[in-house]
Enzyme design. Structure first.
Site: not given
Ligand code: GRF
Length: 188
Positions: A108, A91-93, A110
């Site tokens: 990544n 959760m970081r750039l 998303h």
């Molecule tokens: C996923 O939905 C991914 O697309 C996003 O963060 C979520 C991570 O889920 N970047 P998890 O921790 O793998 O369950």
């Protein structure tokens, strides 16, 4: 063998899915050197222990700057001879330090059909916009938020009475297929 590091901040189910496919031999040319996380209470840590994968926990606030944080990660990545970084709910750039060292070698995933709904709670954004379809995107990482070039996407429906949890589960089931397939094609 191609050495990869997986970066995660949360529950880590994508990390777990990829690691299981490595361990089962489906992704036979990949070695996960370690899980890298920026939270000491992230769910992904217990999953890594269960899978016997080493964990590096580094919190940005314990460093003088983001550059110092990433410089430390870079030292670890180099020690482990990591070639690719796979972000899975990190959760970081990614900052300049890691981007310069790993340009074109960071992936990544998303939970939206990019370029729609970048950033936080992409599923909530799709629901707020009354979308009837959403999905997931695997892309290269650049300095922007979910802006790097798109490699592959998979879509699913959003039904009228769907809750956030319903859509999230549907999107994650797509992710568990799409991410390993892209990793197999691009990295392996
Ligand atoms: C996923 O939905 C991914 O697309 C996003 O963060 C979520 C991570 O889920 N970047 P998890 O921790 O793998 O369950």
């Amino acid at each position: 063998m191609t050495k990869v590091a997986i970066f995660a901040s949360g529950s880590g189910t994508n990390f777990e899915n990829i690691a299981q496919r490595v361990q089962s031999g489906e992704l036979s040319q990949i070695e996960i050197t370690a899980l890298y996380t920026d939270h000491d209470d992230a769910g992904c840590i217990a999953l890594a222990h269960r899978l016997n994968i080493p964990v590096h926990i580094n919190k940005v606030k314990d460093f003088d700057s983001k550059t110092a944080y990433e410089t430390h990660l870079l030292e670890l990545l180099r020690e482990e001879q990591v070639e690719w970084i796979i972000l899975a709910g990190y959760m970081r750039l990614i900052g300049e330090t890691l981007l310069e060292a790993y340009e074109g070698q960071i992936l990544n995933i998303h939970p939206s059909l990019l370029p729609k709904y970048k950033g936080k709670d992409a599923i909530g954004q799709a629901l707020d916009h009354h979308e009837t379809q959403t999905g997931t995107t695997v892309h290269y990482v650049d300095s922007g938020m979910d802006t790097g070039s798109i490699i592959a996407q998979k879509s699913c429906d959003i039904f009228e009475n769907d809750t956030h949890d319903d859509v999230e589960a549907r999107v994650k089931s797509l992710e568990y297929e799409l991410y390993p397939a892209v990793i197999s094609e691009i990295i392996q």
